[in-house]
Design a protein around this motif. Sequence first.
Motif, PDB file in Angstrom:
ATOM      1  N   VAL A  20       0.855  -1.186   0.000  1.00 19.29           N
ATOM      2  CA  VAL A  20       0.000   0.000   0.000  1.00 19.29           C
ATOM      3  C   VAL A  20       0.894   1.241   0.000  1.00 19.29           C
ATOM      4  O   VAL A  20       1.744   1.399   0.884  1.00 19.29           O
ATOM      5  N   ASP A  77      -1.623   6.934  -1.158  1.00 13.59           N
ATOM      6  CA  ASP A  77      -2.933   6.450  -1.615  1.00 13.59           C
ATOM      7  C   ASP A  77      -3.925   6.311  -0.463  1.00 13.59           C
ATOM      8  O   ASP A  77      -5.107   6.054  -0.690  1.00 13.59           O
ATOM      9  N   ILE A  78      -3.451   6.471   0.771  1.00 17.95           N
ATOM     10  CA  ILE A  78      -4.325   6.295   1.939  1.00 17.95           C
ATOM     11  C   ILE A  78      -5.116   7.572   2.177  1.00 17.95           C
ATOM     12  O   ILE A  78      -4.545   8.645   2.372  1.00 17.95           O
ATOM     13  N   THR A 106      -8.138   3.290   1.472  1.00 11.43           N
ATOM     14  CA  THR A 106      -7.721   3.916   0.220  1.00 11.43           C
ATOM     15  C   THR A 106      -8.955   4.110  -0.656  1.00 11.43           C
ATOM     16  O   THR A 106     -10.067   3.747  -0.267  1.00 11.43           O
ATOM     17  N   SER A 107      -8.765   4.663  -1.831  1.00 12.07           N
ATOM     18  CA  SER A 107      -9.902   4.895  -2.726  1.00 12.07           C
ATOM     19  C   SER A 107     -10.459   3.603  -3.300  1.00 12.07           C
ATOM     20  O   SER A 107     -11.591   3.560  -3.780  1.00 12.07           O
TER      21      SER A 107
END
Length: 232
Positions: A148, A152-153, A167-168
């Motif tokens: 991850v 992106d979180i 995340t998304s």
Amino acid sequence: MKSYKCIIIDDDEIDRLTVVSYAKRFSQLNIIGVFENAEDALPLLESNAIDILFLDIDMPVLNGLDFRKKAMQVPVCIYITAHPEHAVESFELDTLDFIVKPIKLDRFTQTMSRIEDYMELKIKAQLFESSIGGDVIYIKEGFTETKVKLHDILYLEALKDYTKIVTSTKKHCVLTSIGNLLKESHFQSFVRIHRSYAIQKQYIDKKMTNEIVLNNGVLLPIGRSYKDNLNF
């Protein structure tokens, strides 16, 4: 669907019946006992493995906080009270959620979602692993590891001694508290906005008095004691 044994304690009859009616809407809740005082519920703890407590705080003889101290073996405690000033003290007693009366169905539904997430985390017991290069973490999921990227979180959500990493595209779960996670050097870009949430400022689309909106439309609360963290 797994069933969870719960008890409901509130000395106010209307509030007690309201919680019972809401709980009956969720088939995974198995109501073992309903009580108007906490003392009467103590014998039930000795004869049953209770999963969830729905507790009022301000009750005669034995209040909800003292009852919780006698029932720490119960994994999930939800306080439903008219006294928000007890919030800080309640979370020191391993509380999953704190609802201020009058209780509404949509707020109870949110609590049920948190309960489901927490119970799922207990089963998975995923472990936080080390990072590589400072901008990537690895999360152990069963026998595999998922990479991850930190940028992106979108946000972190606390669920007692677990933390949900959102995340998304996916939600991951790690077996560490949000407080401990934020002490990690890899999470220095995250800001605590609430006892239960931490975000990265670049994902804030709108800041309001008591809430923020992320750029994906997610609405998150701002805790009173964390407002200064959002000064830009």
